[in-house]
Design a protein around this motif. Structure first.
Motif, PDB file in Angstrom:
ATOM      1  N   ILE A 286       0.847  -1.207   0.000  1.00 37.82           N
ATOM      2  CA  ILE A 286       0.000   0.000   0.000  1.00 37.82           C
ATOM      3  C   ILE A 286       0.874   1.246   0.000  1.00 37.82           C
ATOM      4  CG2 ILE A 286      -1.663   1.343   1.350  1.00 37.82           C
ATOM      5  CD1 ILE A 286      -2.830  -1.318   2.360  1.00 37.82           C
ATOM      6  N   ARG A 287       1.891   1.268   0.877  1.00 39.03           N
ATOM      7  CA  ARG A 287       2.767   2.439   0.993  1.00 39.03           C
ATOM      8  C   ARG A 287       3.476   2.723  -0.339  1.00 39.03           C
ATOM      9  NH1 ARG A 287       5.588   0.578   4.868  1.00 39.03           N
ATOM     10  NH2 ARG A 287       4.224   1.187   6.592  1.00 39.03           N
ATOM     11  N   GLU A 288       3.951   1.660  -0.977  1.00 47.11           N
ATOM     12  CA  GLU A 288       4.669   1.816  -2.254  1.00 47.11           C
ATOM     13  C   GLU A 288       3.754   2.391  -3.327  1.00 47.11           C
ATOM     14  OE1 GLU A 288       6.837  -1.074  -5.566  1.00 47.11           O
ATOM     15  OE2 GLU A 288       6.490  -1.830  -3.541  1.00 47.11           O
ATOM     16  N   GLU A 289       2.519   1.910  -3.377  1.00 46.30           N
ATOM     17  CA  GLU A 289       1.575   2.381  -4.397  1.00 46.30           C
ATOM     18  C   GLU A 289       1.196   3.845  -4.149  1.00 46.30           C
ATOM     19  OE1 GLU A 289      -0.218   1.430  -8.005  1.00 46.30           O
ATOM     20  OE2 GLU A 289       1.114   0.211  -6.722  1.00 46.30           O
ATOM     21  N   MET A 290       1.039   4.223  -2.895  1.00 52.43           N
ATOM     22  CA  MET A 290       0.703   5.610  -2.574  1.00 52.43           C
ATOM     23  C   MET A 290       1.854   6.554  -2.936  1.00 52.43           C
ATOM     24  SD  MET A 290      -2.389   5.625  -1.512  1.00 52.43           S
ATOM     25  CE  MET A 290      -3.418   4.157  -1.496  1.00 52.43           C
ATOM     26  N   GLU A 291       3.072   6.128  -2.648  1.00 52.15           N
ATOM     27  CA  GLU A 291       4.246   6.961  -2.962  1.00 52.15           C
ATOM     28  C   GLU A 291       4.388   7.175  -4.466  1.00 52.15           C
ATOM     29  OE1 GLU A 291       7.523   5.038  -1.079  1.00 52.15           O
ATOM     30  OE2 GLU A 291       6.974   5.718   0.948  1.00 52.15           O
ATOM     31  N   LYS A 292       4.027   6.160  -5.253  1.00 51.16           N
ATOM     32  CA  LYS A 292       4.080   6.291  -6.722  1.00 51.16           C
ATOM     33  C   LYS A 292       3.209   7.437  -7.200  1.00 51.16           C
ATOM     34  CE  LYS A 292       4.804   1.469  -8.150  1.00 51.16           C
ATOM     35  NZ  LYS A 292       4.141   0.343  -8.820  1.00 51.16           N
ATOM     36  N   HIS A 293       2.122   7.678  -6.486  1.00 53.77           N
ATOM     37  CA  HIS A 293       1.169   8.720  -6.882  1.00 53.77           C
ATOM     38  C   HIS A 293       1.328   9.990  -6.045  1.00 53.77           C
ATOM     39  CE1 HIS A 293      -0.632   5.090  -8.619  1.00 53.77           C
ATOM     40  NE2 HIS A 293      -1.271   5.894  -9.467  1.00 53.77           N
TER      41      HIS A 293
ATOM     42  N   LYS B 250      -8.619  15.908   3.175  1.00 52.03           N
ATOM     43  CA  LYS B 250      -9.782  15.168   2.723  1.00 52.03           C
ATOM     44  C   LYS B 250      -9.689  14.790   1.231  1.00 52.03           C
ATOM     45  CE  LYS B 250     -13.759  16.673   4.285  1.00 52.03           C
ATOM     46  NZ  LYS B 250     -15.027  17.438   4.414  1.00 52.03           N
ATOM     47  N   PRO B 251      -9.314  15.745   0.311  1.00 49.56           N
ATOM     48  CA  PRO B 251      -9.198  15.367  -1.109  1.00 49.56           C
ATOM     49  C   PRO B 251      -8.234  14.213  -1.332  1.00 49.56           C
ATOM     50  CG  PRO B 251      -9.164  17.758  -0.887  1.00 49.56           C
ATOM     51  CD  PRO B 251      -9.088  17.196   0.492  1.00 49.56           C
ATOM     52  N   ARG B 252      -7.150  14.168  -0.543  1.00 44.83           N
ATOM     53  CA  ARG B 252      -6.173  13.079  -0.719  1.00 44.83           C
ATOM     54  C   ARG B 252      -6.750  11.728  -0.286  1.00 44.83           C
ATOM     55  NH1 ARG B 252       0.068  14.986  -0.069  1.00 44.83           N
ATOM     56  NH2 ARG B 252      -0.039  16.596  -1.667  1.00 44.83           N
ATOM     57  N   CYS B 253      -7.719  11.755   0.614  1.00 41.02           N
ATOM     58  CA  CYS B 253      -8.383  10.499   1.004  1.00 41.02           C
ATOM     59  C   CYS B 253      -9.095   9.881  -0.199  1.00 41.02           C
ATOM     60  CB  CYS B 253      -9.396  10.754   2.132  1.00 41.02           C
ATOM     61  SG  CYS B 253      -8.652  11.194   3.710  1.00 41.02           S
ATOM     62  N   TYR B 254      -9.783  10.736  -0.955  1.00 45.22           N
ATOM     63  CA  TYR B 254     -10.494  10.230  -2.135  1.00 45.22           C
ATOM     64  C   TYR B 254      -9.510   9.820  -3.240  1.00 45.22           C
ATOM     65  CZ  TYR B 254     -14.902  11.710  -0.045  1.00 45.22           C
ATOM     66  OH  TYR B 254     -15.994  11.841   0.789  1.00 45.22           O
ATOM     67  N   GLU B 255      -8.365  10.543  -3.344  1.00 49.67           N
ATOM     68  CA  GLU B 255      -7.317  10.130  -4.299  1.00 49.67           C
ATOM     69  C   GLU B 255      -6.799   8.743  -3.929  1.00 49.67           C
ATOM     70  OE1 GLU B 255      -4.113  12.823  -5.545  1.00 49.67           O
ATOM     71  OE2 GLU B 255      -5.204  14.436  -4.519  1.00 49.67           O
ATOM     72  N   ALA B 256      -6.524   8.551  -2.632  1.00 47.19           N
ATOM     73  CA  ALA B 256      -6.001   7.259  -2.173  1.00 47.19           C
ATOM     74  C   ALA B 256      -7.001   6.137  -2.451  1.00 47.19           C
ATOM     75  CB  ALA B 256      -5.698   7.328  -0.678  1.00 47.19           C
ATOM     76  N   LEU B 257      -8.293   6.448  -2.312  1.00 48.91           N
ATOM     77  CA  LEU B 257      -9.330   5.459  -2.601  1.00 48.91           C
ATOM     78  C   LEU B 257      -9.255   5.027  -4.072  1.00 48.91           C
ATOM     79  CD1 LEU B 257     -11.946   3.995  -1.523  1.00 48.91           C
ATOM     80  CD2 LEU B 257     -13.219   5.923  -2.492  1.00 48.91           C
ATOM     81  N   GLY B 258      -9.092   6.007  -4.971  1.00 52.62           N
ATOM     82  CA  GLY B 258      -8.984   5.699  -6.400  1.00 52.62           C
ATOM     83  C   GLY B 258      -7.763   4.839  -6.705  1.00 52.62           C
ATOM     84  N   VAL B 259      -6.643   5.149  -6.046  1.00 53.32           N
ATOM     85  CA  VAL B 259      -5.416   4.366  -6.250  1.00 53.32           C
ATOM     86  C   VAL B 259      -5.628   2.923  -5.806  1.00 53.32           C
ATOM     87  CG1 VAL B 259      -3.025   4.089  -5.473  1.00 53.32           C
ATOM     88  CG2 VAL B 259      -3.879   6.363  -6.078  1.00 53.32           C
ATOM     89  N   LEU B 260      -6.268   2.751  -4.633  1.00 49.20           N
ATOM     90  CA  LEU B 260      -6.526   1.395  -4.116  1.00 49.20           C
ATOM     91  C   LEU B 260      -7.418   0.591  -5.052  1.00 49.20           C
ATOM     92  CD1 LEU B 260      -7.212   1.630  -0.264  1.00 49.20           C
ATOM     93  CD2 LEU B 260      -5.432   0.317  -1.390  1.00 49.20           C
ATOM     94  N   HIS B 261      -8.488   1.243  -5.534  1.00 49.77           N
ATOM     95  CA  HIS B 261      -9.435   0.543  -6.404  1.00 49.77           C
ATOM     96  C   HIS B 261      -8.826   0.228  -7.768  1.00 49.77           C
ATOM     97  CE1 HIS B 261     -13.328   1.758  -4.044  1.00 49.77           C
ATOM     98  NE2 HIS B 261     -12.488   1.028  -3.353  1.00 49.77           N
ATOM     99  N   ALA B 262      -7.810   0.970  -8.152  1.00 46.16           N
ATOM    100  CA  ALA B 262      -7.088   0.651  -9.386  1.00 46.16           C
ATOM    101  C   ALA B 262      -6.135  -0.526  -9.159  1.00 46.16           C
ATOM    102  CB  ALA B 262      -6.311   1.873  -9.868  1.00 46.16           C
ATOM    103  N   LEU B 263      -5.607  -0.612  -7.923  1.00 46.00           N
ATOM    104  CA  LEU B 263      -4.656  -1.677  -7.595  1.00 46.00           C
ATOM    105  C   LEU B 263      -5.362  -3.002  -7.363  1.00 46.00           C
ATOM    106  CD1 LEU B 263      -1.733  -2.529  -6.782  1.00 46.00           C
ATOM    107  CD2 LEU B 263      -2.300  -1.803  -4.445  1.00 46.00           C
ATOM    108  N   TRP B 264      -6.447  -2.977  -6.563  1.00 48.30           N
ATOM    109  CA  TRP B 264      -7.184  -4.188  -6.222  1.00 48.30           C
ATOM    110  C   TRP B 264      -8.683  -3.979  -6.474  1.00 48.30           C
ATOM    111  CZ3 TRP B 264      -4.062  -3.431  -1.269  1.00 48.30           C
ATOM    112  CH2 TRP B 264      -2.814  -4.056  -1.375  1.00 48.30           C
TER     113      TRP B 264
END
Length: 714
Positions: free
Chosen positions: A221-228, A271-285
């Motif tokens: 998770i940390r690696e994927e978040m850092e990529k973005h 708060k906006p970054r929470c929704y960004e992180a959600l999009g990254v997660l849903h793209a990953l899994w």
């Protein structure tokens, strides 16, 4: 034991300008009045208020709260008086201490009634000042941490059950999840010790493997978040034991099927970054759509905010992930305490008060309930955390408990709207009155002027307000009918003995007789004649004796005189007597350990029901009478158990063996094999009490291929 200097250090750390003089003075006073007192652990009693004050300091509360925490037991357990506390520490501290103090010195009919009144007093006080319940929670938390020093197992279970029902629910409603979790797990250990040890063992079994899994997923998770470009903190945690237990029961799961024993949390800056992180997660899994909840856009009533999502993780298994900001995380841990505004005499923020409007509802509802069992049940319902949000036709949003119906909605609008409700439309379509409302529904209530509530509504309404208003209306109607019937019966009896009813009821002798029977008004006496609790002949005899009262009273006395004969003991007493005809309700089959209530039945003595029995709740409260279990009874009691299982050779033999090993006798068995090769069985067993019953249920759960076990109420 924590020291006062540690507490003061915490206070200064939270607020460098805090006035700690009041804390010092409270400590010295508490030490003086508690001197010589010892707790069950053998420690000086002062250790308890110090630990409570330490918990309050951890919650970052103000100096007044911590001083009140140090003093919270002095009025109840020492010679200290409320007036002395106010004179020495001010009205604010005195008010809080008074709200926390139990009603142990108040004379009531039973321990349960006294307990109910203590909870009622606490509810009223905390609605005025929320610090009352925060201190009460800290007090209960430390008491649960030291509960092992109680010698009586039954007392431990009783305290733990109350903690689950009231205090853990309050902590949840206030959003203080760390206290909620600790209270639940500690209570779970005493209420269901076998199940606690089983889950504890299962969680510990593959702990090393799970720890490796947590670190691997956190790294991904940390690696994927850092990529973005999303800087974040990633945490992994175990679900607490009681939560696992609840999930297994509510969803009928085996331990291996509970997918979110481990959950992950991502904490970001905005708060906006929470929704960004959600999009990254849903793209990953791949996400599971029905498991997504946006508590940021629609916060929980206790101010909790977070994004919840469940995804198919790196190894093909479900993974629960929460996403929130640092501020949301602080609120999620501390709840109302995170928004505290009691600094230098300032009151809590008005917006925060609005978030806790449910407290005012709790206060409003309790004012209409006299019965202690009914009151405690109403508190449990009001503390139920799940809610649905519906709309009025004008677009105003209303919050109701999960499972609420259009009738609940109608009473929420106004009592008269509820009383006159004849139908409802949801989203423009007619629905039955027992329809369960869902979040987003638009509800329109139809009324008629001459309409009145139905007793049947008590079978499906969910809110305390609806239930109490319906019962209030029914009681009023029953009393009016009983007054009419009682008057007719008295007039007939008076004529037989050559008395003029109209003249007698206005006489001084009648006033004295009303008082002798224990009533304040003539209508109350006449209504009880109509109910059948007093006979017209008893009134006539008292009149004939010119107001000299004898101890010859109610229908209960008649029952006693009719059935004083040799019979087996039932294990239950009525107001201290054990020679009255007693029957047990077949609908709920109470056993020792269940909370019970008796109902007077003409010609049949007293019928005993469990207090939460649906049938008993619909009986007239006027016929209620206090009953209690006899201590050390050797009786056994029938109880019905439902068992669902997969069919296999030797299933019934294994069930019978495990039931027999647990010391229960099988009275009857009824099994049915279904087309899907599963078996539904109903066993009637003879057990000694609820402790024995829980032991039997645990033994049954250990049988292979059993998928569900529960006690049947009806």
């Amino acid at each position: 034991m924590i020291r006062i200097s540690d507490i003061i250090d915490k206070v200064f750390e939270n607020n460098p300008n805090a006035d700690v003089d009041i804390i010092d003075r409270a400590y010295i006073y508490s030490a003086r009045v508690h001197e010589g007192q010892v707790r069950l652990s053998g420690e000086p009693y002062l250790s308890h208020p110090l630990e409570v004050a330490g918990i309050l300091a951890d919650m970052k509360l103000d100096a007044v709260s911590i001083a009140a925490g140090l003093l919270h037991d002095v009025v109840e357990d020492t010679h200290a008086t409320p007036e002395e506390i106010e004179a020495m520490f001010g009205a604010e501290v005195a008010h809080i201490v008074s709200g926390v103090t139990k009603l142990s010195k108040v004379h009531t009919h039973s321990a349960q009634e006294r307990h109910a009144e203590s909870i009622r007093k606490m509810v009223l006080a905390m609605a005025d000042d929320l610090r009352v319940i925060l201190i009460k929670l800290a007090d209960r938390l430390h008491n649960m941490r030291t509960l092992r020093f109680h010698k009586k197992e039954e007392k431990k279970r009783e305290i733990s059950q109350e903690t689950l029902d009231i205090y853990a629910s309050l902590a949840s409603r206030l959003g203080i999840y760390w206290i909620k979790k600790e209270l639940e797990d500690t209570s779970f250990m005493y209420v269901y010790p076998d199940e606690f040890r089983r889950i504890e063992g299962l969680v510990s079994k593959d702990k090393a493997e799970r720890e490796n899994y947590i670190e691997t997923v956190k790294g991904m998770i940390r690696e994927e978040m850092e990529k973005h470009g999303l800087r974040c903190e990633v945490l992994g945690r175990y679900k607490h034991f009681y939560s696992v237990h609840q999930k297994m029961i509510s969803q009928n799961l085996e331990f291996e099927d509970v997918y979110d024993i481990i959950a992950f949390r991502i904490i970001l800056d905005t708060k906006p970054r929470c929704y960004e992180a959600l999009g990254v997660l849903h793209a990953l899994w791949k996400p599971i759509d029905i498991k997504f909840k946006d508590y940021i856009g629609r916060p929980k009533p206790n101010m909790y905010q977070s994004l919840h999502t469940t995804v198919i993780g790196p190894y093909g298994e479900r993974v629960e992930i929460q996403i929130r900001t640092h501020e949301m995380d602080r609120v999620a841990k501390s709840g109302i305490a995170a928004h505290w505004g009691y600094k230098e005499g300032k009151q809590v923020d008005e917006n925060v008060r609005e978030k806790f409007a449910w407290l005012q509802n709790l206060v409003e509802n309790q004012a209409n309930i006299d019965n202690p069992e009914e009151f405690l049940e109403s508190v449990r319902i009001d503390l139920f955390p799940d809610e649905v949000y519906v709309y009025t036709p004008n677009g105003e949003i209303k919050s109701l408990v999960k499972g609420a119906t259009p009738v609940d909605f109608a009473y929420l609008i106004h009592t008269e709207v509820g009383n006159q409700c004849v139908g409802a439309k949801v989203n423009g379509r007619m629905v039955p009155l027992k329809y369960e409302l869902k979040t987003g529904d638009i509800v329109e209530v139809m009324t008629a002027n001459n309409h009145s509530p139905s007793k049947d509504w008590l079978g499906f309404v969910k809110t305390v307000k609806a239930r109490s208003r319906i019962r209030q209306w029914i009681r009023t109607q029953e009393k009016e009918r009983s007054i009419s019937l009682g008057r007719e019966m008295c007039e007939k009896a008076f004529r037989k003995y050559r008395m003029n009813y109209s003249e007698v009821v206005k006489s001084d002798e009648m006033e004295k007789i009303v008082s002798d029977f224990g009533f304040k008004a003539l209508d109350d006496l006449i209504a009880n004649v109509g109910y059948g609790k007093i006979t017209p002949l008893q009134v006539v005899r008292k009149l004939q004796r010119s107001g000299v009262g004898d101890e010859e009273d109610s229908i209960l006395d008649k029952i006693i005189h009719r059935v004083r004969k040799k019979k087996p003991r039932t294990g239950v007493t009525v107001k201290g007597l054990d020679d009255i005809l007693i029957r047990f309700g077949k609908c709920c089959q109470p056993v020792p350990g269940d909370a019970i209530i008796g109902y007077i039945t003409q010609g049949h003595g007293v019928t005993v029901h469990r207090v939460n029995c649906v049938n008993a709740m619909q009986l007239s409260p006027e016929r209620q009478i206090e009953v209690e279990w006899l201590q050390n009874s050797t009786e056994t009691y029938p109880v019905r158990i439902y068992i669902h299982s997969h069919d296999r050779v030797g299933l019934l033999a294994d069930l019978a063996a495990n039931i027999s090993k647990s010391g229960a006798n099988i009275l009857n068995v009824n099994s049915e094999i279904r087309e899907d090769n599963t078996v539904d069985s109903v066993f009637t067993l003879a057990v000694k009490d609820t402790v024995h019953l829980n032991k039997v249920l645990t033994a049954i759960k250990k049988v292979r291929q059993i998928t569900k076990v529960k006690r049947l109420d009806v």
